[in-house]
Write a protein that holds these residues in place. Structure first.
Motif, short mmCIF file in Angstrom:
data_model
loop_
_atom_site.label_atom_id
_atom_site.label_comp_id
_atom_site.label_asym_id
_atom_site.label_seq_id
_atom_site.Cartn_x
_atom_site.Cartn_y
_atom_site.Cartn_z
N GLU A 81 0.83 -1.21 0.00
CA GLU A 81 0.00 0.00 0.00
C GLU A 81 0.87 1.26 0.00
O GLU A 81 0.61 2.21 -0.74
CB GLU A 81 -0.92 0.00 1.21
N ASN B 229 2.54 1.70 -3.41
CA ASN B 229 1.58 2.21 -4.39
C ASN B 229 1.36 3.71 -4.22
O ASN B 229 1.28 4.46 -5.19
CB ASN B 229 0.24 1.47 -4.28
N GLU C 198 4.43 5.51 -5.54
CA GLU C 198 4.41 5.50 -7.01
C GLU C 198 3.45 6.55 -7.54
O GLU C 198 3.79 7.30 -8.46
CB GLU C 198 4.01 4.12 -7.52
N THR C 199 2.29 6.66 -6.95
CA THR C 199 1.30 7.65 -7.36
C THR C 199 1.84 9.06 -7.17
O THR C 199 1.70 9.92 -8.05
CB THR C 199 0.00 7.47 -6.55
#
Length: 95
Positions: A9, A12, A15-16
């Protein structure tokens, strides 16, 4: 939630954030991640024409990152040290 799920999580989310920071044209989702504003607040700013945006196809909103940065940095406050320096500069200039 186990440790692996937490790590995935967080990766992610990182990365966003990285993708949003590199892009020059942002979508509403990108803008949410970039500014931390809620979706409803972004739409409110758009509705009131406070936030600069483009709507080329009549439906999807796009934002230029440099315009968003300018919006975020407007109404800058001056620190006491900066104010004192301006006062000294003004007095020195007046003599």
């Amino acid at each position: 939630m186990d440790a692996n799920e937490v790590i995935i999580e967080k990766l992610n989310k990182l990365e966003t954030l990285l993708v949003s920071s590199v892009k020059q044209i942002l979508t509403v989702e990108d803008l949410i991640n970039y500014t931390g504003f809620s979706r409803s607040y972004i739409y409110k700013l758009v509705h009131k024409n406070i936030l600069p945006y483009s709507k080329p196809n009549g439906k999807t909103l796009f934002f230029q990152k440099n315009e968003i940065d300018s919006f975020l940095l407007q109404n800058k406050s001056v620190s006491n040290a900066q104010l004192t320096q301006k006062a000294f500069d003004y007095v020195a200039k007046s003599k």
